[in-house]
Design an enzyme around this catalytic site. Sequence first.
Site, PDB file in Angstrom:
ATOM      1  N   GLU A 244      -1.988 -73.336  30.175  1.00 40.14           N
ATOM      2  CA  GLU A 244      -2.016 -73.169  31.704  1.00 40.14           C
ATOM      3  C   GLU A 244      -3.019 -71.852  31.923  1.00 40.14           C
ATOM      4  O   GLU A 244      -2.962 -70.864  31.242  1.00 40.14           O
ATOM      5  CB  GLU A 244      -0.644 -72.710  32.501  1.00 40.14           C
ATOM      6  CG  GLU A 244      -0.891 -72.269  33.848  1.00 40.14           C
ATOM      7  CD  GLU A 244       0.523 -71.959  34.552  1.00 40.14           C
ATOM      8  OE1 GLU A 244       1.295 -72.275  34.245  1.00 40.14           O
ATOM      9  OE2 GLU A 244       0.251 -71.009  35.528  1.00 40.14           O
TER      10      GLU A 244
ATOM     11  N   GLU B 177      -4.934 -66.189  41.522  1.00 39.65           N
ATOM     12  CA  GLU B 177      -3.526 -66.266  41.999  1.00 39.65           C
ATOM     13  C   GLU B 177      -3.013 -64.613  42.369  1.00 39.65           C
ATOM     14  O   GLU B 177      -3.398 -63.754  41.887  1.00 39.65           O
ATOM     15  CB  GLU B 177      -2.693 -66.522  40.737  1.00 39.65           C
ATOM     16  CG  GLU B 177      -1.179 -66.789  41.178  1.00 39.65           C
ATOM     17  CD  GLU B 177      -0.269 -67.212  39.735  1.00 39.65           C
ATOM     18  OE1 GLU B 177      -0.940 -67.227  38.616  1.00 39.65           O
ATOM     19  OE2 GLU B 177       0.648 -67.786  39.876  1.00 39.65           O
TER      20      GLU B 177
END
Length: 318
Positions: A129, A134
Amino acid sequence: MIFFVFSSLLFALGSSSYELKKSYEGDNFFNGFYFLTKNDPSNGFVDYVDRQTAENLGLISVNDTKIKISTDSTNKIPAGKRGRPSIKIQSSETYNEGLFIFDIEHMPEGLGTWPAYWFYGDDWPNNGEVDVLEGIGEIPKIKYNNFALHTTEGCKMREEDQDLFTGKWFYRNGKARTNCHYIEDQIPHEGCPIRSSDGFFGEEFNKDKGGVIIYEWERNDYMRFWMFKRNQIPIDIIQGEPNPSNWVKPMAYYRLGANCSSDHFNDMMIVININFCGAWAGDAYPGGQEACMNGVRNNPEDFTEAYWTINYLKVYKH
Ligand SMILES: *[C@@H]1O[C@H](CO)[C@@H](O)[C@H](O)[C@H]1NC(C)=O
Ligand SMILES: *[C@@H]1O[C@H](CO)[C@@H](O)[C@H](O)[C@H]1NC(C)=O
């Protein structure tokens, strides 16, 4: 000799070895993505809807060239619902390298929100990932972007690589969290985070029409990341001939190779979503998870700024 040096310098400054392979833009933008509707794996208070529902509710639209992805900001959430209606899209194409340029005018804001633009491979975490953009809406407001990798074991970064980027390794208990293995000693899912300097998340990034977020993945060498505000976007990007060797030092740099082999990251899909509460935004909410769910349920007006405005997402390859 002098001529040779001069002409190779010209080459280095002038041209890009990257070619545009795919552009997610305009009316075609959503055709490149699936709408994921499963329950959120991080326990978010969110109801991810399918494309038809998203259109009916007005949560997605394309106006001229601007793509909007938003959440419900008008209704309270009745008891029995999974959470606030929102969007999670995943690219149908998969990637093993590339230069990804994401041009946005606005990223989601709002207390309890947890927006992200990220990549992952099937069968998490076996194919990795990569979190490109974010963060969460909290008090006081977060102003930095949190880059991170999450992998199986055997992917470690070196603290000394700090010299290669302008962001900062995240430290916990006096140690740089440079092990990307997803279960490393404590906090699950922390990965190996690098924080940007302030001004690159939420309100501060949005105020002058956002900018571009760049992820460069050289499969056997490194992953590098840049963020440029709108008035600082390199001209070669605007001209469609991006050349990272012309740019300033990256904000984040993860070395691949002996200490993190490239096979930690395979067939990665692009995800863009807006989550609420859950493992990160819920714990950080004043009063915790329960308060977060109550706030997200009862205060639709907190989410009028909880939307993405996207100009394009372009994928370049050598
Ligand atoms: C589309 O964008 C134009 C120009 O920004 C704006 O004036 C108009 O209100 C927008 N239309 C909708 C339906 O949002
Ligand atoms: C791998 O990590 C070790 C320990 O930090 C370091 O000495 C070595 O130089 C690293 N190798 C590469 C190729 O980065």
